[in-house]
Design a protein around this motif. Sequence first.
Motif, PDB file in Angstrom:
ATOM      1  N   GLN A 148     -13.982   8.706 -20.669  1.00 48.44           N
ATOM      2  CA  GLN A 148     -14.522   9.782 -19.838  1.00 48.44           C
ATOM      3  C   GLN A 148     -15.837   9.310 -19.226  1.00 48.44           C
ATOM      4  O   GLN A 148     -16.669   8.697 -19.900  1.00 48.44           O
ATOM      5  N   LEU A 149     -15.992   9.615 -17.949  1.00 43.39           N
ATOM      6  CA  LEU A 149     -17.203   9.239 -17.216  1.00 43.39           C
ATOM      7  C   LEU A 149     -17.849  10.496 -16.655  1.00 43.39           C
ATOM      8  O   LEU A 149     -17.180  11.279 -15.975  1.00 43.39           O
ATOM      9  N   VAL A 150     -19.119  10.656 -16.921  1.00 40.45           N
ATOM     10  CA  VAL A 150     -19.849  11.810 -16.419  1.00 40.45           C
ATOM     11  C   VAL A 150     -21.003  11.312 -15.561  1.00 40.45           C
ATOM     12  O   VAL A 150     -21.872  10.576 -16.042  1.00 40.45           O
ATOM     13  N   GLU A 151     -20.987  11.722 -14.297  1.00 40.30           N
ATOM     14  CA  GLU A 151     -22.000  11.284 -13.342  1.00 40.30           C
ATOM     15  C   GLU A 151     -23.027  12.388 -13.118  1.00 40.30           C
ATOM     16  O   GLU A 151     -22.734  13.573 -13.256  1.00 40.30           O
ATOM     17  N   ASN A 193     -16.501  -5.166 -20.347  1.00 43.55           N
ATOM     18  CA  ASN A 193     -16.087  -4.222 -19.316  1.00 43.55           C
ATOM     19  C   ASN A 193     -16.959  -4.376 -18.082  1.00 43.55           C
ATOM     20  O   ASN A 193     -17.968  -5.088 -18.099  1.00 43.55           O
ATOM     21  N   THR A 194     -16.544  -3.720 -17.049  1.00 43.23           N
ATOM     22  CA  THR A 194     -17.346  -3.642 -15.825  1.00 43.23           C
ATOM     23  C   THR A 194     -17.566  -2.180 -15.504  1.00 43.23           C
ATOM     24  O   THR A 194     -16.624  -1.379 -15.580  1.00 43.23           O
ATOM     25  N   MET A 195     -18.779  -1.850 -15.171  1.00 44.44           N
ATOM     26  CA  MET A 195     -19.088  -0.504 -14.683  1.00 44.44           C
ATOM     27  C   MET A 195     -19.635  -0.630 -13.275  1.00 44.44           C
ATOM     28  O   MET A 195     -20.343  -1.593 -12.956  1.00 44.44           O
ATOM     29  N   GLY A 196     -19.287   0.306 -12.452  1.00 40.50           N
ATOM     30  CA  GLY A 196     -19.734   0.193 -11.077  1.00 40.50           C
ATOM     31  C   GLY A 196     -19.756   1.511 -10.362  1.00 40.50           C
ATOM     32  O   GLY A 196     -19.361   2.552 -10.911  1.00 40.50           O
ATOM     33  N   TRP A 197     -20.238   1.447  -9.146  1.00 37.67           N
ATOM     34  CA  TRP A 197     -20.311   2.604  -8.264  1.00 37.67           C
ATOM     35  C   TRP A 197     -19.545   2.296  -6.978  1.00 37.67           C
ATOM     36  O   TRP A 197     -19.717   1.224  -6.380  1.00 37.67           O
ATOM     37  N   ALA A 254     -22.050  10.152   1.277  1.00 39.85           N
ATOM     38  CA  ALA A 254     -20.708   9.964   0.737  1.00 39.85           C
ATOM     39  C   ALA A 254     -20.633  10.627  -0.639  1.00 39.85           C
ATOM     40  O   ALA A 254     -21.656  11.063  -1.188  1.00 39.85           O
ATOM     41  N   VAL A 255     -19.429  10.671  -1.159  1.00 37.52           N
ATOM     42  CA  VAL A 255     -19.252  10.999  -2.567  1.00 37.52           C
ATOM     43  C   VAL A 255     -19.256   9.679  -3.332  1.00 37.52           C
ATOM     44  O   VAL A 255     -18.513   8.759  -2.983  1.00 37.52           O
ATOM     45  N   TYR A 256     -20.107   9.603  -4.336  1.00 37.21           N
ATOM     46  CA  TYR A 256     -20.250   8.383  -5.120  1.00 37.21           C
ATOM     47  C   TYR A 256     -19.505   8.547  -6.445  1.00 37.21           C
ATOM     48  O   TYR A 256     -19.679   9.540  -7.154  1.00 37.21           O
ATOM     49  N   TYR A 257     -18.691   7.551  -6.753  1.00 30.35           N
ATOM     50  CA  TYR A 257     -17.861   7.590  -7.946  1.00 30.35           C
ATOM     51  C   TYR A 257     -18.254   6.460  -8.899  1.00 30.35           C
ATOM     52  O   TYR A 257     -18.410   5.311  -8.481  1.00 30.35           O
ATOM     53  N   CYS A 258     -18.345   6.799 -10.149  1.00 25.82           N
ATOM     54  CA  CYS A 258     -18.549   5.805 -11.195  1.00 25.82           C
ATOM     55  C   CYS A 258     -17.187   5.263 -11.627  1.00 25.82           C
ATOM     56  O   CYS A 258     -16.213   6.019 -11.730  1.00 25.82           O
ATOM     57  N   GLN A 259     -17.131   3.976 -11.881  1.00 26.53           N
ATOM     58  CA  GLN A 259     -15.896   3.360 -12.357  1.00 26.53           C
ATOM     59  C   GLN A 259     -16.171   2.535 -13.606  1.00 26.53           C
ATOM     60  O   GLN A 259     -17.198   1.860 -13.704  1.00 26.53           O
ATOM     61  N   GLY A 278     -15.003   8.494 -12.564  1.00 26.78           N
ATOM     62  CA  GLY A 278     -15.696   9.753 -12.751  1.00 26.78           C
ATOM     63  C   GLY A 278     -15.248  10.754 -11.705  1.00 26.78           C
ATOM     64  O   GLY A 278     -14.442  10.450 -10.823  1.00 26.78           O
ATOM     65  N   GLN A 279     -15.803  11.957 -11.788  1.00 28.48           N
ATOM     66  CA  GLN A 279     -15.388  13.031 -10.889  1.00 28.48           C
ATOM     67  C   GLN A 279     -16.065  12.946  -9.529  1.00 28.48           C
ATOM     68  O   GLN A 279     -15.641  13.609  -8.578  1.00 28.48           O
ATOM     69  N   GLY A 280     -17.088  12.134  -9.426  1.00 27.49           N
ATOM     70  CA  GLY A 280     -17.793  11.963  -8.155  1.00 27.49           C
ATOM     71  C   GLY A 280     -19.021  12.842  -8.062  1.00 27.49           C
ATOM     72  O   GLY A 280     -19.042  13.964  -8.579  1.00 27.49           O
ATOM     73  N   THR A 281     -20.036  12.331  -7.397  1.00 29.12           N
ATOM     74  CA  THR A 281     -21.247  13.105  -7.138  1.00 29.12           C
ATOM     75  C   THR A 281     -21.628  12.900  -5.677  1.00 29.12           C
ATOM     76  O   THR A 281     -21.610  11.784  -5.165  1.00 29.12           O
ATOM     77  N   LYS A 282     -21.950  14.003  -5.014  1.00 28.72           N
ATOM     78  CA  LYS A 282     -22.162  13.938  -3.569  1.00 28.72           C
ATOM     79  C   LYS A 282     -23.606  13.557  -3.253  1.00 28.72           C
ATOM     80  O   LYS A 282     -24.553  14.108  -3.831  1.00 28.72           O
ATOM     81  N   VAL A 283     -23.746  12.631  -2.331  1.00 30.24           N
ATOM     82  CA  VAL A 283     -25.048  12.227  -1.811  1.00 30.24           C
ATOM     83  C   VAL A 283     -25.058  12.500  -0.314  1.00 30.24           C
ATOM     84  O   VAL A 283     -24.183  12.032   0.414  1.00 30.24           O
TER      85      VAL A 283
END
Length: 117
Positions: free
Chosen positions: A3-6, A32-36, A91-96, A108-113
Amino acid sequence: QVQLVESGGGLVQAGGSLRLSCAASGTLFSINTMGWYRQALGEQRVLVASITSGRSIKYADYVKGRFTISRDNAKNTVDLQMNSLKPEDTAVYYCQYSTWNPVHVYWGQGTKVTVSS
């Protein structure tokens, strides 16, 4: 499952800064790799920046020198510091979170910028 929470999105004027954060929980792998990634309206989702558990970093050309990605392996978090924001960063930014042995990709669910001119 992972689960990813942004958090950290919002509205900012051009030239301003925002910091995005993402926390991973669940069945995590040490390698692992984490990214945006980001997805502007009507466009495809594209890589912004990524960082491996070994701290190897990639940036998209259009954010180099403005954005900085970092992670805390102990807390399983990844942050994206965004400076000198431009309207085209809207954009909407998503964590991966991803692994490659075995292969898993979580979003993740995305967070709007929104960057106003």
